[in-house]
Write an enzyme that holds these catalytic residues in place. Structure first.
Site, PDB file in Angstrom:
ATOM      1  N   SER A 199     -17.500  56.248 -32.038  1.00 17.28           N
ATOM      2  CA  SER A 199     -17.133  57.565 -32.547  1.00 17.28           C
ATOM      3  C   SER A 199     -18.288  58.525 -32.319  1.00 17.28           C
ATOM      4  O   SER A 199     -18.747  58.674 -31.189  1.00 17.28           O
ATOM      5  CB  SER A 199     -16.746  57.473 -34.029  1.00 17.28           C
ATOM      6  OG  SER A 199     -16.275  58.709 -34.506  1.00 17.28           O
ATOM      7  N   HIS A 225     -13.232  57.838 -30.525  1.00 16.91           N
ATOM      8  CA  HIS A 225     -12.610  58.885 -31.342  1.00 16.91           C
ATOM      9  C   HIS A 225     -12.774  60.232 -30.644  1.00 16.91           C
ATOM     10  O   HIS A 225     -13.858  60.788 -30.593  1.00 16.91           O
ATOM     11  CB  HIS A 225     -13.259  58.941 -32.724  1.00 16.91           C
ATOM     12  CG  HIS A 225     -13.002  57.726 -33.554  1.00 16.91           C
ATOM     13  ND1 HIS A 225     -13.685  57.468 -34.711  1.00 16.91           N
ATOM     14  CD2 HIS A 225     -12.139  56.692 -33.394  1.00 16.91           C
ATOM     15  CE1 HIS A 225     -13.259  56.331 -35.237  1.00 16.91           C
ATOM     16  NE2 HIS A 225     -12.319  55.842 -34.445  1.00 16.91           N
ATOM     17  N   ASP A 322     -14.150  52.499 -39.299  1.00 15.30           N
ATOM     18  CA  ASP A 322     -13.211  52.024 -38.283  1.00 15.30           C
ATOM     19  C   ASP A 322     -13.873  50.996 -37.373  1.00 15.30           C
ATOM     20  O   ASP A 322     -15.004  51.179 -36.927  1.00 15.30           O
ATOM     21  CB  ASP A 322     -12.701  53.201 -37.449  1.00 15.30           C
ATOM     22  CG  ASP A 322     -11.592  52.794 -36.483  1.00 15.30           C
ATOM     23  OD1 ASP A 322     -10.934  51.778 -36.740  1.00 15.30           O
ATOM     24  OD2 ASP A 322     -11.390  53.511 -35.487  1.00 15.30           O
TER      25      ASP A 322
END
Length: 387
Positions: A199, A225, A322
């Site tokens: 991310s 992401h 995540d």
């Protein structure tokens, strides 16, 4: 309570004023300066030492890319790019990330977004998150031509590729010739799967890792992401510097070795079996998980279930949790998992959560991850070949 000191950079007086007003509505943020171009931004950052800079991409005198590069060289500061939703905007934003910017946020309607107040909460949240990032002059943000590791993997040798070629002109030939003389090895590699998730701060790290891998790799699935419109450009940029074929995944794609599949923004990337073949399924309607789509945990679950103890999971820098459950699933299936170490992370969130969940077999800096991937693949190939 100490406030977050911010500098707003945009060549539009309207945009500077609106972004400044948005940030000043939050009691934890104080805009200490504004700049109309990159040159002013560099001077202000060195003078005021802010906690964060919001940076426009396209500006006169010095654009956002050069300003970011200068700031990271002279006074490393967390930078949040404000990007237009266009192909050119995506390209320049990714270049800024390669030069050290931490993250980006999309302007809702072009360079001058009259409706930018609609994303006020998102801007404030992102500024708070990015201001906490650990930034330093990053050599990982300098993308180079693909290089072959000092010790070629057994798979590279068996593929009989020109492993010493580092020029982009030879990439197509290497891809075309890889594995044609060894269908058994290609079949073996198709039984191995690599999952990589990242991310905030991830794009330059992902790019560098993939660019350092040789031919002779199993399929690699990447969840970064990133919103729609950026993942395709991200894939194309990595493809230009990689020996492997890097694409934005599409629905119904047959999964092959020596290919890297990047999950499209605002969708979930799933894996499906059809007989002996494996395919990618892209689901734009599946909801977000952990507030994001694509989601590392969702794709990682499919990798764990399909590839089992021949899977490899890698979790890189990023905000939130995540990927932790996904890494645990891979590890529990007998696969191997790697987390990026704290010292090299822009944001030590996702790898930290995975580590605390006891979901990691190893913790490494990005510079050591490509060689570890090669060793794991070599071990899996030997294991599967002995059956």
């Amino acid at each position: 309570m100490k406030k977050i000191k911010a500098i707003v950079v945009d060549d539009s007086a309207f945009m500077r004023k609106v972004v400044e007003d948005i940030l000043n509505t939050d009691s934890e943020i104080e805009v200490v300066g504004t700049a109309k171009d990159g040159k002013e931004a560099v001077e202000l950052v060195n003078k005021l030492k802010p906690d964060i800079v919001t940076m426009d991409v396209e500006m006169p005198i010095m654009d956002g890319i050069e300003a970011t590069k200068n700031i990271m060289q002279t006074c490393a500061t967390p930078i949040l790019m404000l990007s237009a939703v266009t192909r050119d905007g995506s390209e320049t934003t990714l270049k800024a990330l390669e030069n050290g910017a931490v993250d980006f946020i999309q302007k809702p309607s072009g360079s001058i977004s009259l409706d930018i107040r609609e994303i006020s909460e998102k801007i404030i949240k992102k500024v708070k998150e990015v201001s906490k990032s650990t930034v330093r002059p990053l050599k990982f943000a300098r993308i180079q031509s693909p290089v072959t590791s000092k010790a070629e993997s057994i798979t590279s040798k068996k593929f009989n590729t020109n492993a010493n070629s580092d020029t982009n002109n030879n990439l197509g030939l290497e891809r075309e010739n890889a594995g044609l003389n060894n269908p058994n090895l290609e079949n073996t590699l198709s039984k191995i799967g690599i999952m990589m998730g990242s991310s905030t701060g991830g794009p330059p790290v992902v790019s560098e890792i993939i660019s350092r891998l040789p031919m002779g790799m199993p399929p690699i699935f990447i969840v970064q992401h990133m919103p729609a419109g950026f993942t395709r450009v991200f894939a194309e940029r990595i493809d230009r510097i990689s020996k492997l074929k890097v694409v934005e995944a599409s629905n119904g794609t047959l999964i092959k070795p020596n290919h890297v599949y990047i999950a499209p923004g605002d969708t979930q990337m799933l894996l499906k079996r059809r007989g002996n073949n494996k395919y990618i399924e892209i689901d734009p309607n599946m909801p977000k998980l952990h507030g994001t789509k694509p989601t590392v945990d969702i794709t990682a679950e499919y990798v764990a279930n399909i590839y089992g103890n021949n899977s490899l999971g890698i979790i890189l820098t990023g905000i939130g949790k995540d990927g932790a459950v996904g890494m645990r699933n891979i590890k529990e299936k007998g696969g191997y998992t790697i987390g990026q170490n704290k010292e090299s992370c822009i944001v030590y969130g996702m790898p930290k959560t995975a580590y605390e969940l006891n979901a990691l077999n190893d913790v490494l800096p990005p510079s050591q991850i490509p060689q570890k991937i090669e060793k794991c693949v070599e071990r899996y190939v030997q294991k599967l070949g002995s059956r």
